[in-house]
Design a protein around this motif. Structure first.
Motif, mmCIF file in Angstrom:
data_model
loop_
_atom_site.group_PDB
_atom_site.id
_atom_site.type_symbol
_atom_site.label_atom_id
_atom_site.label_comp_id
_atom_site.label_asym_id
_atom_site.label_seq_id
_atom_site.Cartn_x
_atom_site.Cartn_y
_atom_site.Cartn_z
ATOM 1 N N GLY A 21 0.745 -1.265 -0.110
ATOM 2 C CA GLY A 21 0.078 -0.088 -0.097
ATOM 3 C C GLY A 21 0.824 1.246 -0.091
ATOM 4 N N TYR A 22 1.892 1.226 0.708
ATOM 5 C CA TYR A 22 2.830 2.485 0.829
ATOM 6 C C TYR A 22 3.563 2.485 -0.600
ATOM 7 C CZ TYR A 22 2.347 2.414 5.927
ATOM 8 O OH TYR A 22 1.771 2.613 7.189
ATOM 9 N N VAL A 23 4.090 1.420 -1.121
ATOM 10 C CA VAL A 23 4.546 1.395 -2.646
ATOM 11 C C VAL A 23 3.388 2.189 -3.345
ATOM 12 C CG1 VAL A 23 5.233 0.150 -4.378
ATOM 13 C CG2 VAL A 23 6.240 -0.352 -2.031
ATOM 14 N N ALA A 24 2.244 1.581 -3.448
ATOM 15 C CA ALA A 24 1.260 2.377 -4.374
ATOM 16 C C ALA A 24 0.876 3.778 -4.082
ATOM 17 C CB ALA A 24 0.142 1.380 -4.077
ATOM 18 N N MET A 25 1.092 4.435 -2.904
ATOM 19 C CA MET A 25 0.964 5.648 -2.537
ATOM 20 C C MET A 25 2.197 6.372 -3.236
ATOM 21 S SD MET A 25 -0.146 5.385 1.447
ATOM 22 C CE MET A 25 -1.183 4.233 2.009
ATOM 23 N N ALA A 26 3.384 5.911 -3.091
ATOM 24 C CA ALA A 26 4.385 6.558 -3.569
ATOM 25 C C ALA A 26 4.497 6.814 -5.019
ATOM 26 C CB ALA A 26 5.763 5.859 -3.126
ATOM 27 N N THR A 55 4.011 5.723 -19.459
ATOM 28 C CA THR A 55 4.358 5.336 -18.026
ATOM 29 C C THR A 55 3.067 5.621 -17.227
ATOM 30 O OG1 THR A 55 5.041 7.736 -17.846
ATOM 31 C CG2 THR A 55 6.757 6.206 -18.152
ATOM 32 N N SER A 56 2.182 6.602 -17.510
ATOM 33 C CA SER A 56 0.920 6.990 -16.649
ATOM 34 C C SER A 56 0.096 5.769 -16.730
ATOM 35 C CB SER A 56 0.246 8.025 -16.965
ATOM 36 O OG SER A 56 -0.183 7.959 -18.303
ATOM 37 N N TYR A 57 -0.278 4.878 -17.699
ATOM 38 C CA TYR A 57 -0.785 3.744 -17.870
ATOM 39 C C TYR A 57 -0.085 2.493 -17.274
ATOM 40 C CZ TYR A 57 0.953 0.833 -21.591
ATOM 41 O OH TYR A 57 1.573 -0.276 -22.315
ATOM 42 N N MET A 58 1.017 2.333 -17.357
ATOM 43 C CA MET A 58 1.856 1.538 -16.617
ATOM 44 C C MET A 58 1.714 1.726 -14.910
ATOM 45 S SD MET A 58 5.373 0.850 -18.718
ATOM 46 C CE MET A 58 5.214 0.018 -20.378
ATOM 47 N N PHE A 59 2.021 2.968 -14.646
ATOM 48 C CA PHE A 59 1.924 3.256 -13.262
ATOM 49 C C PHE A 59 0.461 2.986 -12.663
ATOM 50 C CE2 PHE A 59 5.561 6.565 -13.153
ATOM 51 C CZ PHE A 59 6.096 5.790 -12.206
ATOM 52 N N ASN A 60 -0.613 3.419 -13.422
ATOM 53 C CA ASN A 60 -2.133 3.292 -12.984
ATOM 54 C C ASN A 60 -2.411 1.863 -12.964
ATOM 55 O OD1 ASN A 60 -4.447 4.128 -12.196
ATOM 56 N ND2 ASN A 60 -5.340 4.164 -14.268
ATOM 57 N N GLY A 61 -1.938 0.795 -13.770
ATOM 58 C CA GLY A 61 -2.403 -0.491 -13.630
ATOM 59 C C GLY A 61 -1.466 -1.153 -12.674
ATOM 60 N N THR A 62 -0.313 -0.677 -12.252
ATOM 61 C CA THR A 62 0.501 -1.305 -11.330
ATOM 62 C C THR A 62 0.028 -0.823 -9.815
ATOM 63 O OG1 THR A 62 2.439 -1.431 -12.781
ATOM 64 C CG2 THR A 62 2.826 -1.434 -10.329
ATOM 65 N N ILE A 63 -0.332 0.478 -9.872
ATOM 66 C CA ILE A 63 -0.972 1.243 -8.622
ATOM 67 C C ILE A 63 -1.972 0.334 -8.252
ATOM 68 C CG2 ILE A 63 -2.100 3.043 -7.486
ATOM 69 C CD1 ILE A 63 -0.055 4.903 -9.288
ATOM 70 N N PHE A 64 -3.050 0.160 -9.154
ATOM 71 C CA PHE A 64 -4.237 -0.690 -8.928
ATOM 72 C C PHE A 64 -4.068 -1.920 -8.347
ATOM 73 C CE2 PHE A 64 -7.524 -3.718 -10.570
ATOM 74 C CZ PHE A 64 -8.525 -3.253 -10.065
ATOM 75 N N LEU A 65 -3.066 -2.717 -8.765
ATOM 76 C CA LEU A 65 -2.980 -4.002 -8.297
ATOM 77 C C LEU A 65 -1.980 -4.145 -6.990
ATOM 78 C CD1 LEU A 65 -2.826 -6.090 -11.555
ATOM 79 C CD2 LEU A 65 -4.314 -6.417 -9.814
ATOM 80 N N ILE A 66 -0.917 -3.299 -7.057
ATOM 81 C CA ILE A 66 -0.091 -3.304 -5.767
ATOM 82 C C ILE A 66 -0.849 -2.829 -4.719
ATOM 83 C CG2 ILE A 66 1.863 -2.375 -4.785
ATOM 84 C CD1 ILE A 66 3.523 -2.768 -7.157
ATOM 85 N N GLY A 67 -1.856 -2.076 -4.739
ATOM 86 C CA GLY A 67 -2.815 -1.559 -3.519
ATOM 87 C C GLY A 67 -3.941 -2.167 -3.439
#
Length: 184
Positions: A21-26, A55-67
């Motif tokens: 969750g902290y990684v997703a927040m960062a 990078t924004s779609y990659m960040f967004n997909g990763t944030i969704f699953l990591i969080g």
């Protein structure tokens, strides 16, 4: 194993989801920084970037699953529980445990296995993102998805054990407070 000991172990394992969750927040902060960079580059210097959209779609997909693991522990996922909340607490725990064991964990296992295999192949082959003019390596994105699915699967397993405990001791499994999640 005693319920108290098992609960302590589960609480310690929750720290993995909390860390994700902290990684997703960062990552949200990084994504916002990229978007600001794009706006400034485009509006102030008339020099749009090739990489921000990718990078924004990659960040967004990763944030969704990591969080996802953190969100599950916080009990903040969207649920359709208007009927199950009318049942006694033991029955609610049984329904959740059965759903997690029979449907959710197998689906996450298959999805996670596929994602890990795909990330490894992309790393070995040096696969590039074909949908982007920038064409970055795709394995970091796929690795983020894999980490998110694995941590989510672990949290689902932890919650399954909690619900199994809740079948026998319905009040022993309390939902975490926001303070518990942030402090650990």
């Amino acid at each position: 194993m005693k319920t108290e000991t098992l609960t302590r172990i589960l609480t310690r394992l929750d720290s993995i989801g909390r860390f994700c969750g902290y990684v997703a927040m960062a990552m949200i902060v990084l994504m916002i920084g990229c978007m600001i960079w794009e706006v400034v580059a485009r509006k102030a210097f008339n020099a749009p970037t090739m990489w921000v959209t990718t990078t924004s779609y990659m960040f967004n997909g990763t944030i969704f699953l990591i969080g996802a693991a953190y969100t599950l522990r916080a009990n903040q996922h969207v649920r359709i529980d208007f009927l199950s909340t009318r049942f006694p607490l033991r029955v609610q725990h049984a329904i959740n445990a059965l759903f997690y064991l029979c449907i959710f964990l197998p689906a996450l296992y298959m999805t996670g296995d596929f994602a890990i295999t795909k990330a490894l192949k992309a790393y070995e082959r040096g696969t590039l993102e074909a949908m982007s003019a920038w064409e970055p390596l795709i394995w970091p994105f796929l690795t983020g998805i894999s980490i998110g699915l694995v941590s989510f699967g672990l949290q689902v397993a932890i919650e399954t054990v909690r619900h199994l405990i809740g079948i026998r001791y319905p009040n022993a499994v309390a939902a975490p407070s926001d303070r518990d999640l942030l402090e650990g």
